[in-house]
Design an enzyme around this catalytic site. Structure first.
Site, PDB file in Angstrom:
ATOM      1  N   PHE A  33       0.825  -1.211   0.000  1.00  0.00           N
ATOM      2  CA  PHE A  33       0.000   0.000   0.000  1.00  0.00           C
ATOM      3  C   PHE A  33       0.857   1.258   0.000  1.00  0.00           C
ATOM      4  O   PHE A  33       2.037   1.249   0.341  1.00  0.00           O
ATOM      5  CB  PHE A  33      -0.940   0.023   1.214  1.00  0.00           C
ATOM      6  N   ILE A  34       0.215   2.339  -0.400  1.00  0.00           N
ATOM      7  CA  ILE A  34       0.703   3.704  -0.205  1.00  0.00           C
ATOM      8  C   ILE A  34      -0.341   4.397   0.659  1.00  0.00           C
ATOM      9  O   ILE A  34      -1.537   4.324   0.370  1.00  0.00           O
ATOM     10  CB  ILE A  34       0.848   4.452  -1.546  1.00  0.00           C
ATOM     11  N   PRO A  81       2.974  -0.953  10.592  1.00  0.00           N
ATOM     12  CA  PRO A  81       1.699  -0.459  10.059  1.00  0.00           C
ATOM     13  C   PRO A  81       0.516  -1.233  10.627  1.00  0.00           C
ATOM     14  O   PRO A  81       0.633  -2.393  11.012  1.00  0.00           O
ATOM     15  CB  PRO A  81       1.840  -0.720   8.561  1.00  0.00           C
ATOM     16  N   HIS A 112       5.862  -6.900  12.359  1.00  0.00           N
ATOM     17  CA  HIS A 112       5.982  -6.109  11.119  1.00  0.00           C
ATOM     18  C   HIS A 112       4.656  -5.474  10.725  1.00  0.00           C
ATOM     19  O   HIS A 112       4.568  -4.807   9.702  1.00  0.00           O
ATOM     20  CB  HIS A 112       6.509  -6.978   9.983  1.00  0.00           C
TER      21      HIS A 112
END
Length: 390
Positions: A153-154, A292, A316
């Site tokens: 993802f961005i 994230p 992670h």
């Protein structure tokens, strides 16, 4: 952290929620004759191929391609800006920034139509000694600077002080998969030839230290790690250009980068060993890392505490609780869209297939972070503003 003794080997686990398939894979890892000291399992653990994702495996004299995975060097990068997110007009965010990013960066399985400059590729490697990398040198000029699919993802985010951040999750694209698959198959053939005591049923064929095959894999793995960084760096450069065109006076801090799929030599418990991190992040004391969340939840910038019990590692991400198939089958599209809309997050969820990356398919990131308070300390909490999925 809980310590279990499995097959007379210590397993240190930072969660009380381990799915059945992942636990079987943990049990399989404890049968490896070259397992060093203990096995460390992070709080985002879930089943992978051979080795569970969220696992940290130290070995004395072998490397296991499946304990690295096929997205070699996959990882995170993040950049903080001096721009207050609240000051960005909604139409600028949607029409200039988000559209601009989608125009500049190929998503999913897409590649660049034109080859990118070779300056964006890794340097300092002897490519002539690499079978797969050498074969892919032309192809990767169109792969560098592309996002990929799955959970890549961005994301544009804001921190607790309101500043805009850019975060990217991506890896080595098709190159890493080809290298991982090639050497996993080679290891399977060699292990059968050597009558290895490691059962082929557990999908953990290995390459012994000081063999030609070990050296060949190591060279190509290191190239893939560097390529994955080059890939993220180029995407970040392009995103910064898009945002700079849209917002006057914006400045970008240096990029934070950290990988979570790789093997490396490290010193632990008095011995130099090969540490495999498969969906696990280095958390050596003082190291800045990125953890994230899932789509629509918080992400974290953290600082490692150097806990030796985890081989100086941490999670992670949030970690899956549902397979992609189950998420598509069971999660409610309308509920997910309404939740993201209520939070004001710009997203691209359009159909049931998108549920494979919905937050309902993942663990609670807040619980994951709480479970690893002895591994990392939180530096910054980031909240999503706009998401682009691969």
């Amino acid at each position: 952290m809980e310590v279990k003794i499995i097959n007379n080997r210590p397993v240190k686990i930072w969660t009380d929620k381990v799915e059945e398939t992942a636990m079987r894979q943990i049990e399989n890892l404890t049968t490896l004759p070259f397992l060093f000291h203990h096995l460390a399992i992070m709080p985002d653990v879930h089943a992978g191929m051979g080795m569970p994702i969220g696992g940290v495996l130290a070995c004395t004299d072998a490397v296991i391609p499946n304990a690295v995975g096929v997205d070699i060097g996959c990882g995170m990068c993040a950049v903080k800006t001096n721009q207050q997110a609240a000051d960005i007009p909604a139409d600028v965010l949607r029409k200039q920034i988000m559209r601009g990013i989608r125009k500049r960066i190929p998503l999913g399985m897409e590649h660049h139509k034109e080859a990118q400059d070779e300056k964006y590729l890794p340097s300092g490697h002897d490519i002539d000694k690499m079978e797969i990398v050498k074969r892919r040198q032309i192809a990767i000029t169109k792969e560098v600077g592309t996002l990929g699919g799955g959970n890549h993802f961005i994301e544009l985010q804001k921190d607790e002080e309101g500043y805009l951040w850019i975060m990217i999750h991506s890896g080595s694209r098709n190159l890493g998969k080809l290298v991982g698959d090639y050497y996993n198959e080679k290891a399977k053939v060699l292990n059968e030839r050597w009558h290895s005591v490691v059962s082929p049923d557990i999908r953990l064929p290995f390459l012994p230290l000081r063999t030609d095959e070990f050296n060949a894999y190591w060279r190509e793995m290191e190239y893939c790690i560097d390529f994955a960084l080059c890939n993220r760096r180029l995407m970040m450069e392009r995103i910064e250009e898009v945002i700079a065109d849209a917002l006057n006076g914006i400045e970008f801090e240096p990029m934070i980068n950290i990988a979570h799929n790789y093997a490396t030599w490290e010193h632990h418990f008095g011995k130099n060993v090969i540490v495999h991190r498969k969906g696990a992040t280095l958390a050596r004391e003082g190291i800045i890392g990125i953890i994230p969340g899932s789509q629509g939840t918080a992400s974290y910038i953290v600082e490692g505490l150097g806990n030796p019990d985890s081989f100086c590692s941490c999670s992670h991400g949030a970690g899956r609780t549902m397979s992609r198939t189950a998420a598509i089958r069971d999660l409610n599209l309308q509920e997910e869209v309404e939740r993201l809309d209520a939070l004001g997050i710009v997203h691209a969820i359009r159909n049931q297939n998108d549920m494979q990356e919905a937050s309902g398919a993942y663990k609670d990131i807040e619980e994951v972070i709480a479970n690893e308070a002895d591994l990392v300390k939180v530096k910054t909490r980031l909240f999503p503003i706009a998401v682009i999925k691969g």
